[in-house]
Design a protein around this motif. Structure first.
Motif, mmCIF file in Angstrom:
data_model
loop_
_atom_site.group_PDB
_atom_site.id
_atom_site.type_symbol
_atom_site.label_atom_id
_atom_site.label_comp_id
_atom_site.label_asym_id
_atom_site.label_seq_id
_atom_site.Cartn_x
_atom_site.Cartn_y
_atom_site.Cartn_z
ATOM 1 N N ALA A 93 -4.044 44.214 -24.335
ATOM 2 C CA ALA A 93 -3.228 44.913 -25.333
ATOM 3 C C ALA A 93 -2.376 45.998 -24.681
ATOM 4 N N VAL A 94 -2.980 46.796 -23.814
ATOM 5 C CA VAL A 94 -2.253 47.884 -23.151
ATOM 6 C C VAL A 94 -1.116 47.330 -22.286
ATOM 7 N N SER A 95 -1.324 46.181 -21.681
ATOM 8 C CA SER A 95 -0.332 45.634 -20.752
ATOM 9 C C SER A 95 0.997 45.323 -21.420
ATOM 10 N N PHE A 96 0.974 44.939 -22.698
ATOM 11 C CA PHE A 96 2.219 44.578 -23.375
ATOM 12 C C PHE A 96 3.097 45.799 -23.631
ATOM 13 N N ALA A 97 2.481 46.961 -23.770
ATOM 14 C CA ALA A 97 3.271 48.181 -23.921
ATOM 15 C C ALA A 97 4.086 48.433 -22.655
ATOM 16 N N GLY A 98 3.479 48.220 -21.495
ATOM 17 C CA GLY A 98 4.204 48.393 -20.240
ATOM 18 C C GLY A 98 5.328 47.393 -20.084
ATOM 19 N N LEU A 99 5.103 46.155 -20.504
ATOM 20 C CA LEU A 99 6.130 45.128 -20.380
ATOM 21 C C LEU A 99 7.332 45.439 -21.269
ATOM 22 N N PHE A 100 7.087 46.061 -22.407
ATOM 23 C CA PHE A 100 8.176 46.413 -23.320
ATOM 24 C C PHE A 100 9.127 47.411 -22.670
ATOM 25 N N LEU A 101 8.584 48.302 -21.839
ATOM 26 C CA LEU A 101 9.375 49.361 -21.227
ATOM 27 C C LEU A 101 10.099 48.930 -19.952
ATOM 28 N N ALA A 102 9.817 47.727 -19.444
ATOM 29 C CA ALA A 102 10.440 47.265 -18.202
ATOM 30 C C ALA A 102 11.954 47.131 -18.377
ATOM 31 N N PHE A 121 14.260 40.003 -27.817
ATOM 32 C CA PHE A 121 13.217 39.340 -27.038
ATOM 33 C C PHE A 121 12.206 40.311 -26.450
ATOM 34 N N ARG A 122 12.503 41.619 -26.425
ATOM 35 C CA ARG A 122 11.453 42.593 -26.123
ATOM 36 C C ARG A 122 10.434 42.621 -27.257
ATOM 37 N N LEU A 175 16.034 41.552 -19.495
ATOM 38 C CA LEU A 175 16.181 42.078 -18.136
ATOM 39 C C LEU A 175 17.574 41.817 -17.572
ATOM 40 N N GLY A 176 18.372 40.985 -18.245
ATOM 41 C CA GLY A 176 19.741 40.726 -17.816
ATOM 42 C C GLY A 176 19.842 39.972 -16.511
ATOM 43 N N LEU A 177 18.913 39.035 -16.273
ATOM 44 C CA LEU A 177 18.872 38.304 -15.010
ATOM 45 C C LEU A 177 18.995 36.797 -15.254
ATOM 46 N N PRO A 178 19.380 36.022 -14.241
ATOM 47 C CA PRO A 178 19.363 34.562 -14.384
ATOM 48 C C PRO A 178 17.950 34.057 -14.694
ATOM 49 N N VAL A 179 17.864 32.970 -15.427
ATOM 50 C CA VAL A 179 16.568 32.436 -15.853
ATOM 51 C C VAL A 179 15.656 32.134 -14.675
ATOM 52 N N VAL A 180 16.228 31.771 -13.535
ATOM 53 C CA VAL A 180 15.414 31.401 -12.379
ATOM 54 C C VAL A 180 14.502 32.548 -11.949
ATOM 55 N N ASN A 181 14.858 33.799 -12.282
ATOM 56 C CA ASN A 181 14.023 34.943 -11.917
ATOM 57 C C ASN A 181 12.703 34.973 -12.680
ATOM 58 N N ALA A 182 12.592 34.148 -13.734
ATOM 59 C CA ALA A 182 11.298 34.023 -14.413
ATOM 60 C C ALA A 182 10.233 33.522 -13.446
ATOM 61 N N TYR A 199 9.910 40.167 -29.403
ATOM 62 C CA TYR A 199 9.238 38.861 -29.449
ATOM 63 C C TYR A 199 8.162 38.750 -28.386
ATOM 64 N N LEU A 200 8.475 39.158 -27.155
ATOM 65 C CA LEU A 200 7.576 38.950 -26.022
ATOM 66 C C LEU A 200 6.551 40.067 -25.854
ATOM 67 N N CYS A 201 6.880 41.276 -26.314
ATOM 68 C CA CYS A 201 6.003 42.424 -26.065
ATOM 69 C C CYS A 201 5.488 43.071 -27.345
ATOM 70 N N GLY A 202 6.384 43.309 -28.305
ATOM 71 C CA GLY A 202 5.984 44.010 -29.521
ATOM 72 C C GLY A 202 4.987 43.236 -30.359
ATOM 73 N N TYR A 203 5.320 41.999 -30.683
ATOM 74 C CA TYR A 203 4.405 41.180 -31.478
ATOM 75 C C TYR A 203 3.070 40.943 -30.761
ATOM 76 N N PRO A 204 3.066 40.568 -29.466
ATOM 77 C CA PRO A 204 1.787 40.389 -28.764
ATOM 78 C C PRO A 204 0.951 41.669 -28.704
ATOM 79 N N PHE A 205 1.586 42.840 -28.573
ATOM 80 C CA PHE A 205 0.825 44.094 -28.549
ATOM 81 C C PHE A 205 0.072 44.292 -29.860
ATOM 82 N N VAL A 206 0.745 44.085 -30.960
ATOM 83 C CA VAL A 206 0.095 44.256 -32.270
ATOM 84 C C VAL A 206 -1.076 43.279 -32.421
ATOM 85 N N LEU A 207 -0.861 42.026 -32.044
ATOM 86 C CA LEU A 207 -1.908 41.014 -32.184
ATOM 87 C C LEU A 207 -3.123 41.317 -31.318
ATOM 88 N N THR A 208 -2.898 41.639 -30.047
ATOM 89 C CA THR A 208 -4.033 41.880 -29.155
ATOM 90 C C THR A 208 -4.735 43.196 -29.469
#
Length: 434
Positions: free
Chosen positions: A291-300, A389-390, A245-252, A392-401
């Motif tokens: 499972a569906v939610s991770f697809a949306g997170l990948f596109l953010a 990290f897209r 997302l290109g933001l400072p870590v604090v935005n997590a 790591y955080l979205c692609g792999y979890p989508f496949v697993l769920t």
């Protein structure tokens, strides 16, 4: 749940940022350590659960282990985030390995004993659903603190984006809070004396009985798809915010906060669905939503779209929090009914074998970022750490769920209501500890 969640989720949520991105630990060394500690943890988990089942004291089976594990976990967490600045190379790897393994071992000791109390104290599924919803709610409060607030504390209140002092101070604060809460819970818990039969279960026959149970494998592996996916999310969210997302870590703080708040609010709705349709049906639906939610997170692409996708992640996660432990509790009921022994500690620790795959898979997933995208550490991030990290955080979890959602549709777990379901939650008057 509040006390046990704070330490381990700070560890899982910040270990990559602390060791890899700030201290410069190579991802290949990180992956190797995670595989080793996962193997060790998979072996010691059943032993810890079995020892708990065999414990016979005037204070109960679970309470002594909780009182020992709490201070040890707090101390090891503080040491984990107190690596000397002079450490590098093999010394840094050794420090990381020793305290990562110790933290996971004491967390396993606590959770094997704490988790065994849910089916024991609440034998009816509807009661379990409400109790589980409450404890998951407290876990989400802990997650707000240990995950969403941690970046603020470590990078702005107690430290900076590239320093380690904030992590040490935060770990001390969290360790003290966790210790106080767990000790209070352990001293207040009321176990059922009838569960501690005179005959103590033997290790090898008990293990053999568990591994021959088909439900152990089907429910365990399917649940692992959910557990590993969320472990990837928890460990990578801060770097997803920084690089993808290109933001400072604090935005997590904002992204995690929205996910957790939606999850907390959703627990009430999911618990009502469990009461009407049962845990199994609800579990299947929650898996699909996650499972569906991770697809949306990948596109953010920015914080706003990330938060929008996070709302759906929170909804799916909430459903899994409300149901997954209920499915496991059904399996424990079936085992107790058919074998005549209450060995929740060993059984839950055996299920813990699947959750220990989290460490192996997260380690391999992080290592794959070096092979696929050139991300080796914070000092060597490669050409496209954002895409890394897209995945790591979205692609792999989508496949697993997605795999988990399909498998859940094929699983049937019967309800075996134990005789204790007719009793009040604290046991009969004659059985209650005086």
């Amino acid at each position: 749940m509040f006390g046990t969640s704070i330490p381990i989720n700070m560890i899982k949520g910040s270990m990559i940022l602390y060791y890899v991105d700030i201290l410069g630990l190579d991802v290949r060394a990180y992956g190797a350590v995670m595989v080793i500690y996962a193997i060790i943890d998979a072996l010691d988990n059943p032993l810890l659960g079995h020892l708990s089942d065999r414990t016979r004291t005037r204070f109960g089976r679970r309470r002594p282990w909780l009182l020992v594990g709490a201070p040890m976990l707090s101390a090891c967490m503080i040491a984990f985030f107190s690596a000397p600045a002079s450490l590098e190379g093999a010394g840094l790897v050794l420090w990381f390995a020793v305290f990562a393994i110790l933290c996971e071992a004491f967390d396993s000791m606590l959770n094997a004993n704490y988790g065994a109390l849910l089916p024991e104290l609440y034998p009816r599924e509807r009661d379990r659903a409400v109790a589980n919803s409450l404890r998951q709610g407290f876990q989400l409060v802990a997650l707000v603190i240990s995950l969403a607030v941690t970046p603020l504390l470590t990078t702005e209140v107690f430290g900076t984006e590239r320093s380690t002092q904030g992590f040490q101070t935060t770990a001390i604060v969290y360790g003290a809070v966790a210790l106080a809460v767990i000790v209070f819970m352990a001293l207040s818990a009321r176990e059922r004396p009838r569960y501690a039969t005179r005959e103590r279960p033997r290790l090898l026959p008990s293990v053999w009985s568990i591994v021959r149970n088909p439900l152990f494998w089907t429910v365990g592996l399917t649940g692992a798809c959910y557990g590993i996916a969320m472990a990837l999310v928890l460990s990578g969210i801060q770097l997803y915010v920084r690089y993808s997302l290109g933001l400072p870590v604090v935005n997590a703080l904002y992204l995690q906060g929205v996910v957790i708040l939606v999850s907390a609010a959703g627990l009430v709705a999911w618990t009502r669905v469990v009461a009407r349709r049962g845990a199994l049906w609800t579990w299947r639906i929650a898996f699909a939503v996650l499972a569906v939610s991770f697809a949306g997170l990948f596109l953010a692409t920015d914080l706003a779209t990330g938060i929008a996708a996070g709302v759906l992640v929170g909804a799916g996660w909430s459903g899994m929090l409300a149901t997954n432990d209920l499915i496991v509790a059904r399996v424990l009921d079936v085992d107790a009914s058919r074998n005549g022994e209450h060995r929740e500690g060993l059984f839950l620790s055996a299920f813990g074998f699947f959750s220990r795959l989290n460490g192996v898979v997260t380690g391999l997933a992080l290592t794959s970022l070096g092979l696929l995208f050139g991300y080796n550490s914070g000092t060597d991030p490669g050409a496209d750490p954002g895409l890394a990290f897209r995945v790591y955080l979205c692609g792999y979890p989508f496949v697993l769920t997605a795999i988990g959602a399909i498998a859940a549709r094929l699983i049937t777990v019967p309800i075996e209501t134990p005789p204790e379901a007719a009793e009040p939650a604290g046991g009969s008057a004659a059985e209650r500890p005086r």
